[in-house]
Design an enzyme around this catalytic site. Sequence first.
Site, PDB file in Angstrom:
ATOM      1  N   GLY A   1      27.397  -0.401   6.949  1.00  0.00           N
ATOM      2  CA  GLY A   1      26.619   0.033   8.094  1.00  0.00           C
ATOM      3  C   GLY A   1      25.166  -0.362   8.078  1.00  0.00           C
ATOM      4  O   GLY A   1      24.365   0.236   8.796  1.00  0.00           O
ATOM      5  N   GLY A   2      24.768  -1.348   7.260  1.00  0.00           N
ATOM      6  CA  GLY A   2      23.363  -1.729   7.221  1.00  0.00           C
ATOM      7  C   GLY A   2      22.510  -0.563   6.771  1.00  0.00           C
ATOM      8  O   GLY A   2      22.922   0.263   5.950  1.00  0.00           O
TER       9      GLY A   2
ATOM     10  N   THR B   1      29.544  -4.819   5.933  1.00  0.00           N
ATOM     11  CA  THR B   1      29.647  -4.543   4.509  1.00  0.00           C
ATOM     12  C   THR B   1      31.003  -3.899   4.323  1.00  0.00           C
ATOM     13  O   THR B   1      31.734  -3.691   5.273  1.00  0.00           O
ATOM     14  CB  THR B   1      28.480  -3.600   4.088  1.00  0.00           C
ATOM     15  OG1 THR B   1      27.237  -4.283   4.291  1.00  0.00           O
ATOM     16  CG2 THR B   1      28.532  -3.168   2.632  1.00  0.00           C
TER      17      THR B   1
ATOM     18  N   ARG C   1      23.706  -7.323  -7.183  1.00  0.00           N
ATOM     19  CA  ARG C   1      22.998  -7.767  -5.988  1.00  0.00           C
ATOM     20  C   ARG C   1      22.640  -9.243  -6.114  1.00  0.00           C
ATOM     21  O   ARG C   1      22.363  -9.752  -7.206  1.00  0.00           O
ATOM     22  CB  ARG C   1      21.722  -6.938  -5.843  1.00  0.00           C
ATOM     23  CG  ARG C   1      20.857  -7.247  -4.623  1.00  0.00           C
ATOM     24  CD  ARG C   1      21.552  -6.901  -3.354  1.00  0.00           C
ATOM     25  NE  ARG C   1      20.582  -6.730  -2.237  1.00  0.00           N
ATOM     26  CZ  ARG C   1      20.902  -6.845  -0.978  1.00  0.00           C
ATOM     27  NH1 ARG C   1      22.148  -7.146  -0.633  1.00  0.00           N
ATOM     28  NH2 ARG C   1      20.002  -6.651  -0.021  1.00  0.00           N
TER      29      ARG C   1
ATOM     30  N   SER D   1      18.257  -3.178  -0.671  1.00  0.00           N
ATOM     31  CA  SER D   1      19.516  -2.935   0.020  1.00  0.00           C
ATOM     32  C   SER D   1      19.610  -1.467   0.393  1.00  0.00           C
ATOM     33  O   SER D   1      18.943  -0.622  -0.198  1.00  0.00           O
ATOM     34  CB  SER D   1      20.690  -3.305  -0.884  1.00  0.00           C
ATOM     35  OG  SER D   1      21.923  -2.881  -0.322  1.00  0.00           O
ATOM     36  N   SER D   2      20.461  -1.166   1.364  1.00  0.00           N
ATOM     37  CA  SER D   2      20.778   0.223   1.697  1.00  0.00           C
ATOM     38  C   SER D   2      22.148   0.637   1.184  1.00  0.00           C
ATOM     39  O   SER D   2      22.572   1.772   1.418  1.00  0.00           O
ATOM     40  CB  SER D   2      20.728   0.426   3.211  1.00  0.00           C
ATOM     41  OG  SER D   2      19.425   0.255   3.693  1.00  0.00           O
TER      42      SER D   2
ATOM     43  N   ASP E   1      17.458  -9.730   3.836  1.00  0.00           N
ATOM     44  CA  ASP E   1      17.149  -8.346   3.489  1.00  0.00           C
ATOM     45  C   ASP E   1      15.754  -8.223   2.872  1.00  0.00           C
ATOM     46  O   ASP E   1      15.262  -7.111   2.674  1.00  0.00           O
ATOM     47  CB  ASP E   1      18.182  -7.785   2.518  1.00  0.00           C
ATOM     48  CG  ASP E   1      19.392  -7.219   3.246  1.00  0.00           C
ATOM     49  OD1 ASP E   1      19.398  -7.240   4.486  1.00  0.00           O
ATOM     50  OD2 ASP E   1      20.331  -6.760   2.574  1.00  0.00           O
TER      51      ASP E   1
ATOM     52  N   GLU F   1      26.321  -9.265   3.971  1.00  0.00           N
ATOM     53  CA  GLU F   1      25.230  -8.919   4.883  1.00  0.00           C
ATOM     54  C   GLU F   1      25.710  -8.932   6.331  1.00  0.00           C
ATOM     55  O   GLU F   1      26.498  -8.064   6.700  1.00  0.00           O
ATOM     56  CB  GLU F   1      24.008  -9.806   4.689  1.00  0.00           C
ATOM     57  CG  GLU F   1      22.851  -9.584   5.639  1.00  0.00           C
ATOM     58  CD  GLU F   1      22.288  -8.158   5.682  1.00  0.00           C
ATOM     59  OE1 GLU F   1      21.286  -7.941   6.351  1.00  0.00           O
ATOM     60  OE2 GLU F   1      22.870  -7.245   5.082  1.00  0.00           O
TER      61      GLU F   1
END
Length: 585
Positions: free
Chosen positions: A487-488, A401, A114, A465-466, A441, A421
């Site tokens: 997909g966020g 993403t 990340r 993050s997701s 984010d 992002e």
Amino acid sequence: MRYSILAVLFTLTACHSAPSTPPASPLNYDPEAATGLTQKTGVFAHHYMVSAATPAAAQAGAEILAQGGSAADAAVAVQAMLTLTEPQSSGIGGGGFILYWDAATKQLYTIDARETAPQAATPDLFLDENGQPPQHFMAAVTGGRSVGTPGALRGLELAQQRWGKLPWEELFTTTITKAEQGFVVSPRLQRLLEIEMSPGLLELSPGKEYFYPDGKPLQAGTIKRNPELAHTLRLIAKGGADAFYHGELAELIAQAVQQSQLHPGRLQAADLANYEAIVRAPVCVEYRVYDVCGMPPPSSGGITILQMLGMLEHFPMAELDVNSAAAIHYFTQASRLAFADRDRYIGDPAFTDVPVAEMLDRDYLKRRAALISEQDMGRATAGEFAAYAYADGVTPELPSTTHFSIVDGEGNIFAMTSSIEMGFGSAVMVGGFLLNNQLTDFSLVPEVDGVPVANRVEPGKRPRSSMAPVMIFNDQGQPIHALGSPGGARIINYVAQTIIALLDWDLDMQAAIDLPHVTNLNGVTALEQGTTLEALADDLRQRGHEIRIQDLNSGLHGITILPDGRLFGGADPRREGQVIGDPAH
């Protein structure tokens, strides 16, 4: 739990495996009738497989596997090609999360690649002179201010150094050649440029000239060369990731951020030089007879999905029809409760003491499940853990993403979700690639009512993050599924719904990916536009749901390891991805 934690050179966790029967759809489920989506055909293979977001990326990875390369080798080639052919979604200017299954040692590893906030970043990074966040979120996204230190290359290098078989330099050859000769612009890339998904891209050079030659968006079917990226990848192929994080290229990246024509940023060459990918222990829960494993914080994806499964285990999901109103209702309620905990407690564990064990405790999840009734609960509140007091920090994580899944000839598995992002990231382009806007984010406000937000900006911190790469193991400890999605924040629902489809509804990987989507991020229940789910809107409204019909553009890519050793892969019909493997025997 049926796994143990060991301490060796890396922190690692051993986990478990999959169903004993080949993938099959239940009798009451007709994929053609149930989705309303253009269908793709799942792919069988015997030895190796790649499922990735563009055909060129899948082919690049498959070529490496055909040469005897490992899953870690193929992943480097896939990400390099995605940098060229899917520039709006991921690339070496971003970061990601990796799950790696080592077939020889039967261990599952995770790598946190990340992005990090620059050392010069402070909690007021996105506040104006009056201490207020931007009135419009998009004002924070574009330009240098939103750029975090990229982590993707360090993470891939870490994996390839430990598990790779081929020389690093050979992993970039195909992409370098294609960047020089040109790749075919896809309809999706043209469409995203036409809708001006990134307004900043029209304002910032050299991105606007690259993506909008003569002031017009790139056209599908045309050939686009990127000699600057070819040069960058040559440097990295020869000098390793150090060629990116040190020297001339690092200086150019820092300069592009600091001198951005929109919102100059604080990234410095020293931030790149000091970046490190981190190996972390996976988070895993038992779900029925399976173990499901994912990324720990700073990803919220793993914990939030596992919380949802821990609650849904108390409901007869397997007895409910696929995507029935009852199943969707229970799913959305579990999602509400899990997102409430996510928004309050999850952040970078180096800065925030995340209550992971408490959030995944079986008794706690049973109590949370008891809050679910036959009516929509409305906005859920977070659970209370005595030693933790953080404020909610909700940010609109944007849905661009990529995810790819790889299985090599020795049974090693690589699942990586990677991102810059927003579509086209920060719109800051250097060296032929786009830089991320991952600092958005973070929560744009550092505290709420005087209480610190767990996900506030701090120097060197990794934003929540997701992203949620997942592997699933059967009760014999054998891996059976690897998957993930872009997909966020909706990634969490996309992946969780696919897991339910695989494990409870016995759908094969392609049918599970094809399934029409439902999401609820502790707010509106969204049903996928243009699918059969629209017909359930009235039923769900009667249960108290606020319904929105909308596009839910996932990009799921997954692989199943069948009991006979063959592989079966799926790619999302909502995007242009492809599955490639060796011919099945």
